[in-house]
Scaffold this motif. Structure first.
Motif, PDB file in Angstrom:
ATOM      1  N   PHE A 164       0.868  -1.166   0.000  1.00 38.77           N
ATOM      2  CA  PHE A 164       0.000   0.000   0.000  1.00 38.77           C
ATOM      3  C   PHE A 164       0.907   1.218   0.000  1.00 38.77           C
ATOM      4  CE2 PHE A 164      -2.619  -3.320   1.998  1.00 38.77           C
ATOM      5  CZ  PHE A 164      -3.748  -3.259   1.189  1.00 38.77           C
ATOM      6  N   GLY A 165       1.052   1.832  -1.169  1.00 40.62           N
ATOM      7  CA  GLY A 165       2.023   2.907  -1.295  1.00 40.62           C
ATOM      8  C   GLY A 165       3.428   2.355  -1.148  1.00 40.62           C
ATOM      9  N   ASP A 166       4.194   2.940  -0.251  1.00 36.45           N
ATOM     10  CA  ASP A 166       5.560   2.473  -0.007  1.00 36.45           C
ATOM     11  C   ASP A 166       5.628   1.381   1.063  1.00 36.45           C
ATOM     12  OD1 ASP A 166       6.546   4.281  -1.861  1.00 36.45           O
ATOM     13  OD2 ASP A 166       6.808   5.872  -0.363  1.00 36.45           O
ATOM     14  N   GLY A 210      -0.724  -5.990  12.075  1.00 39.30           N
ATOM     15  CA  GLY A 210       0.096  -5.405  11.026  1.00 39.30           C
ATOM     16  C   GLY A 210       1.011  -6.388  10.325  1.00 39.30           C
ATOM     17  N   ALA A 211       0.937  -7.678  10.701  1.00 43.55           N
ATOM     18  CA  ALA A 211       1.830  -8.676  10.101  1.00 43.55           C
ATOM     19  C   ALA A 211       1.415  -9.035   8.679  1.00 43.55           C
ATOM     20  CB  ALA A 211       1.871  -9.934  10.957  1.00 43.55           C
ATOM     21  N   GLY A 212       0.133  -8.824   8.343  1.00 35.11           N
ATOM     22  CA  GLY A 212      -0.352  -9.136   7.008  1.00 35.11           C
ATOM     23  C   GLY A 212      -1.454 -10.182   6.961  1.00 35.11           C
ATOM     24  N   LYS A 213      -1.971 -10.595   8.137  1.00 37.28           N
ATOM     25  CA  LYS A 213      -3.001 -11.642   8.178  1.00 37.28           C
ATOM     26  C   LYS A 213      -4.273 -11.210   7.445  1.00 37.28           C
ATOM     27  CE  LYS A 213      -3.575 -11.999  12.591  1.00 37.28           C
ATOM     28  NZ  LYS A 213      -2.836 -10.752  12.928  1.00 37.28           N
ATOM     29  N   THR A 214      -4.790 -10.048   7.816  1.00 35.70           N
ATOM     30  CA  THR A 214      -6.054  -9.597   7.237  1.00 35.70           C
ATOM     31  C   THR A 214      -5.910  -9.362   5.742  1.00 35.70           C
ATOM     32  OG1 THR A 214      -6.732  -8.573   9.323  1.00 35.70           O
ATOM     33  CG2 THR A 214      -7.810  -7.801   7.320  1.00 35.70           C
ATOM     34  N   THR A 215      -4.786  -8.799   5.328  1.00 30.22           N
ATOM     35  CA  THR A 215      -4.549  -8.581   3.899  1.00 30.22           C
ATOM     36  C   THR A 215      -4.530  -9.909   3.152  1.00 30.22           C
ATOM     37  OG1 THR A 215      -3.286  -6.564   4.323  1.00 30.22           O
ATOM     38  CG2 THR A 215      -2.937  -7.640   2.198  1.00 30.22           C
ATOM     39  N   THR A 216      -3.898 -10.920   3.742  1.00 23.46           N
ATOM     40  CA  THR A 216      -3.859 -12.242   3.118  1.00 23.46           C
ATOM     41  C   THR A 216      -5.262 -12.798   2.925  1.00 23.46           C
ATOM     42  OG1 THR A 216      -1.698 -12.722   4.114  1.00 23.46           O
ATOM     43  CG2 THR A 216      -2.999 -14.602   3.357  1.00 23.46           C
ATOM     44  N   VAL A 217      -6.085 -12.723   3.979  1.00 25.82           N
ATOM     45  CA  VAL A 217      -7.449 -13.239   3.892  1.00 25.82           C
ATOM     46  C   VAL A 217      -8.255 -12.460   2.855  1.00 25.82           C
ATOM     47  CG1 VAL A 217      -9.619 -13.503   5.148  1.00 25.82           C
ATOM     48  CG2 VAL A 217      -7.473 -14.154   6.236  1.00 25.82           C
ATOM     49  N   ILE A 244      -7.181 -10.964   0.180  1.00 21.74           N
ATOM     50  CA  ILE A 244      -6.756 -11.353  -1.169  1.00 21.74           C
ATOM     51  C   ILE A 244      -7.312 -12.733  -1.525  1.00 21.74           C
ATOM     52  CG2 ILE A 244      -4.774 -12.009  -2.590  1.00 21.74           C
ATOM     53  CD1 ILE A 244      -3.163  -9.845  -1.121  1.00 21.74           C
ATOM     54  N   LEU A 245      -7.154 -13.697  -0.619  1.00 22.03           N
ATOM     55  CA  LEU A 245      -7.589 -15.069  -0.911  1.00 22.03           C
ATOM     56  C   LEU A 245      -9.103 -15.167  -1.078  1.00 22.03           C
ATOM     57  CD1 LEU A 245      -5.309 -17.181   1.485  1.00 22.03           C
ATOM     58  CD2 LEU A 245      -4.899 -16.490  -0.880  1.00 22.03           C
ATOM     59  N   SER A 246      -9.848 -14.258  -0.463  1.00 22.56           N
ATOM     60  CA  SER A 246     -11.311 -14.282  -0.571  1.00 22.56           C
ATOM     61  C   SER A 246     -11.825 -13.292  -1.617  1.00 22.56           C
ATOM     62  CB  SER A 246     -11.946 -14.002   0.799  1.00 22.56           C
ATOM     63  OG  SER A 246     -11.534 -12.746   1.307  1.00 22.56           O
ATOM     64  N   THR A 247     -10.929 -12.799  -2.460  1.00 21.46           N
ATOM     65  CA  THR A 247     -11.237 -11.959  -3.631  1.00 21.46           C
ATOM     66  C   THR A 247     -11.675 -10.538  -3.286  1.00 21.46           C
ATOM     67  OG1 THR A 247     -13.605 -12.441  -3.986  1.00 21.46           O
ATOM     68  CG2 THR A 247     -12.005 -14.066  -4.828  1.00 21.46           C
ATOM     69  N   LEU A 248     -11.474 -10.106  -2.060  1.00 23.87           N
ATOM     70  CA  LEU A 248     -11.921  -8.767  -1.680  1.00 23.87           C
ATOM     71  C   LEU A 248     -10.976  -7.678  -2.185  1.00 23.87           C
ATOM     72  CD1 LEU A 248     -13.166  -9.421   1.967  1.00 23.87           C
ATOM     73  CD2 LEU A 248     -14.530  -9.184  -0.125  1.00 23.87           C
ATOM     74  N   ILE A 249      -9.682  -7.982  -2.257  1.00 25.16           N
ATOM     75  CA  ILE A 249      -8.721  -7.060  -2.840  1.00 25.16           C
ATOM     76  C   ILE A 249      -7.784  -7.867  -3.736  1.00 25.16           C
ATOM     77  CG2 ILE A 249      -8.805  -5.408  -0.924  1.00 25.16           C
ATOM     78  CD1 ILE A 249      -6.161  -6.532   0.078  1.00 25.16           C
ATOM     79  N   ALA A 289      -6.808 -15.156 -10.183  1.00 29.29           N
ATOM     80  CA  ALA A 289      -6.750 -14.028 -11.107  1.00 29.29           C
ATOM     81  C   ALA A 289      -7.739 -14.155 -12.259  1.00 29.29           C
ATOM     82  CB  ALA A 289      -5.331 -13.881 -11.650  1.00 29.29           C
ATOM     83  N   THR A 290      -7.966 -15.382 -12.744  1.00 28.07           N
ATOM     84  CA  THR A 290      -8.790 -15.570 -13.938  1.00 28.07           C
ATOM     85  C   THR A 290     -10.142 -16.219 -13.668  1.00 28.07           C
ATOM     86  OG1 THR A 290      -7.749 -17.723 -14.396  1.00 28.07           O
ATOM     87  CG2 THR A 290      -6.718 -15.765 -15.366  1.00 28.07           C
ATOM     88  N   GLU A 291     -10.315 -16.780 -12.458  1.00 26.84           N
ATOM     89  CA  GLU A 291     -11.569 -17.463 -12.134  1.00 26.84           C
ATOM     90  C   GLU A 291     -12.129 -16.979 -10.805  1.00 26.84           C
ATOM     91  OE1 GLU A 291     -11.287 -21.914 -13.485  1.00 26.84           O
ATOM     92  OE2 GLU A 291      -9.337 -21.356 -12.633  1.00 26.84           O
TER      93      GLU A 291
END
Length: 319
Positions: free
Chosen positions: A19-21, A45-52, A54-59, A74-76
């Motif tokens: 996210f930015g830098d 801040g370790a990245g848990k929520t971001t991982t979830v 991404i894996l659940s297609t939210l970001i 990415a494609t499905e």
């Protein structure tokens, strides 16, 4: 598709997100076997929520390859969304509706025929012990009942993979254990659970494998026992029946610390079967009889504190 990907509910390679830098995920690799509980641990801040997310297609990710339930993220993405369920830390229950109405609403969102939706709602109310409460407004539910209803709503679409984000936060011990049993039953039925939790004993109790994130990097992965054995402080405590046996054992065993009053020795150990067998063989070879033996290993709190917090820590993994 490789055989490994076929067996994996979630396969992640080189996942990156900034996210930015600010780098949040720095080349994350994960493999979650089907029909297991996989727990992701890490400080805020370790990245848990971001991982979830991404894996659940939210970001979306910046880089990396991800397959969820056999589908390429990415494609499905639509196929991924159809195969997963997400139960967040904060309940998605509508307080103005009854428990049954909440489930019927989810059935409508999944485009289930009316009759099938009603059958599914009745089945889930029974499965989660909510039959009597099903016709009452959700606003009257206890915390444990709300979490059960929330998870039941996630199951309306019969997901293959469920992301559980801190599912027992704020629950009393009885409700927590009830939720744990529900998770075990789901996994026994073939569902895969991706669990994030602030309770390390919960990960210890439920997870088949645990991954520890620190500053966006995987710093350890393995079973709970494997992770505990990596942390210094594990030991075997030996108690003897007399002073002579204690003295003999002290001369035999290096780095042992003695407790004369208790006629006991504390011997550093990783707690593994092989090291325990080696120790007992040495004592037996010298004819030293042990009255009592106990194995002590660090808990997940010790693991967590030892592995997190250092941004320059080398990436390591237990396989």
């Amino acid at each position: 598709m490789t055989s490994t990907q076929f067996q994996s509910a979630i396969a992640v390679t080189g996942l990156r997100k900034s996210f930015g830098d600010h780098v949040v995920l720095d080349g994350l690799d994960l493999d979650v076997p089907r029909g297991t509980v996989f727990s992701l641990l890490g400080a805020n801040g370790a990245g848990k929520t971001t991982t979830v997310k991404i894996l659940s297609t939210l970001i979306s990710a910046d880089a990396g390859a991800v397959r969820v339930a056999g589908h390429d993220l990415a494609t499905e993405s639509d196929a991924v969304r159809a195969a997963i369920g997400v139960t967040g830390q904060f309940s998605a229950v509508d307080n103005l509706l009854t428990g049954e109405e909440n489930l019927l609403l989810m059935a409508d969102l999944h485009h289930l025929p009316r009759g099938e939706g009603r059958r599914r709602a009745a089945q889930l109310l029974d499965q989660f012990d909510l039959v009597e409460a099903g016709r009452k407004p959700a606003s009257t539910y206890s915390g444990g009942m709300r979490r059960r209803l929330d998870l039941a709503m996630t199951l309306v679409g019969s997901p293959q993979v469920i992301f559980l984000d801190e599912p027992t936060t704020g629950l009393d011990p009885r409700s927590r254990r009830a939720m744990w049993q529900i998770v075990r039953d789901l996994v026994a039925g073939g569902v895969t659970i991706f669990l994030t939790t602030q309770y390390l004993d919960e990960a210890d109790e439920l997870a088949d494998r645990i991954a520890v994130l620190d500053h966006g990097r995987l710093v350890a992965e393995g079973t709970a026992d494997e992770l505990k054995r990596r942390i210094p402080g594990g030991h075997i405590r030996l108690r003897f029946t007399d002073q002579h046996s204690l003295d003999s054992a002290v001369h035999l065993l290096d780095h042992a610390s003695r407790d004369n009053d208790a006629l006991a020795l504390r011997v550093p150990s990783d707690g593994g079967v092989r090291s325990l067998k080696t120790l007992l063989d040495r004592l037996d070879h010298r004819g030293i009889e042990v009255a009592e033996l106990s194995v002590h290993t660090p808990d997940l709190d010790d693991v967590f504190l030892a592995l997190t917090g250092n941004p320059n820590k080398e990436k390591v993994a237990t396989r």
